[in-house]
Design an enzyme around this catalytic site. Structure first.
Site, PDB file in Angstrom:
ATOM      1  N   ARG A  66       0.958  -1.355  -0.026  1.00  0.00           N
ATOM      2  CA  ARG A  66       0.072   0.017   0.038  1.00  0.00           C
ATOM      3  C   ARG A  66       0.775   1.353   0.115  1.00  0.00           C
ATOM      4  O   ARG A  66       0.693   2.236  -0.612  1.00  0.00           O
ATOM      5  CB  ARG A  66      -0.854   0.008   1.245  1.00  0.00           C
ATOM      6  N   GLN A 106       8.814 -12.301   3.989  1.00  0.00           N
ATOM      7  CA  GLN A 106       7.774 -12.990   4.046  1.00  0.00           C
ATOM      8  C   GLN A 106       7.844 -14.434   3.499  1.00  0.00           C
ATOM      9  O   GLN A 106       7.656 -15.639   3.990  1.00  0.00           O
ATOM     10  CB  GLN A 106       6.384 -12.316   3.497  1.00  0.00           C
ATOM     11  N   ARG A 163      21.695  -9.757   6.745  1.00  0.00           N
ATOM     12  CA  ARG A 163      20.616 -10.404   7.164  1.00  0.00           C
ATOM     13  C   ARG A 163      21.175 -11.770   7.649  1.00  0.00           C
ATOM     14  O   ARG A 163      20.401 -12.634   8.222  1.00  0.00           O
ATOM     15  CB  ARG A 163      19.681 -11.057   6.236  1.00  0.00           C
ATOM     16  N   ARG A 203      10.334 -10.584   0.108  1.00  0.00           N
ATOM     17  CA  ARG A 203      11.316 -11.645   0.713  1.00  0.00           C
ATOM     18  C   ARG A 203      11.457 -11.976   1.990  1.00  0.00           C
ATOM     19  O   ARG A 203      11.562 -13.363   2.214  1.00  0.00           O
ATOM     20  CB  ARG A 203      12.526 -11.233   0.060  1.00  0.00           C
ATOM     21  N   GLU A 255       9.286 -20.315   3.500  1.00  0.00           N
ATOM     22  CA  GLU A 255      10.134 -21.541   3.176  1.00  0.00           C
ATOM     23  C   GLU A 255      10.606 -22.244   4.386  1.00  0.00           C
ATOM     24  O   GLU A 255      10.765 -23.618   4.366  1.00  0.00           O
ATOM     25  CB  GLU A 255      11.136 -20.872   2.277  1.00  0.00           C
ATOM     26  N   ASN A 261      10.829 -15.990   2.581  1.00  0.00           N
ATOM     27  CA  ASN A 261      11.704 -16.797   3.278  1.00  0.00           C
ATOM     28  C   ASN A 261      11.126 -17.343   4.372  1.00  0.00           C
ATOM     29  O   ASN A 261      11.706 -18.583   5.043  1.00  0.00           O
ATOM     30  CB  ASN A 261      13.088 -16.145   3.565  1.00  0.00           C
TER      31      ASN A 261
END
Length: 126
Positions: free
Chosen positions: A27, A49, A100, A47, A54, A51
């Protein structure tokens, strides 16, 4: 076993939270569905979300099986490291994807440990 169940449902709630954050990023950036590229802020959250999804596929069965065969408090403690790792991953990835690593390792290592405990428990049950 209730500790294990608590960690399991918290991991699902965490995934839903990341989904809400992905929708919020969509949004804010004005990126229209079904597009998943075009706005770096959205792409990073998306990504996180994906990952998480997964890893969740491996985390949940490993947690539940390990918690059935071993001390559920210890298995839940290992699972809680996964939850913390996912939040660290989220904070790091949306700011700078190259940072990360810590969050990813704090997510992956608990999954690997839980898989080992689950496998040992199941084999030992024969």
């Amino acid at each position: 076993m209730h500790f294990v169940e608590l960690i399991a449902i918290l991991s699902v709630c965490q995934f839903l939270f990341f989904g809400a954050m992905t929708g919020r990023a969509r949004r804010r950036t004005g990126l229209l569905a079904p597009a998943t590229t075009g706005a770096p802020e959205f792409e990073r959250m998306y990504r996180v979300q994906m990952n998480t999804l997964e890893l969740l596929v491996a985390f949940l069965p490993a947690l539940l099986i390990a918690g059935t065969h071993h001390n559920p408090i210890w298995m839940a403690a290992i699972g809680s490291v996964y939850l913390v790792g996912r939040f660290i991953y989220w904070f790091a990835y949306v700011r700078s994807p190259s940072s990360r690593g810590l969050g990813f390792m704090l997510s992956l290592i608990p999954i690997l440990l839980l898989c080992v405990f689950a496998l040992v428990g199941v084999i030992g049950a024969f």
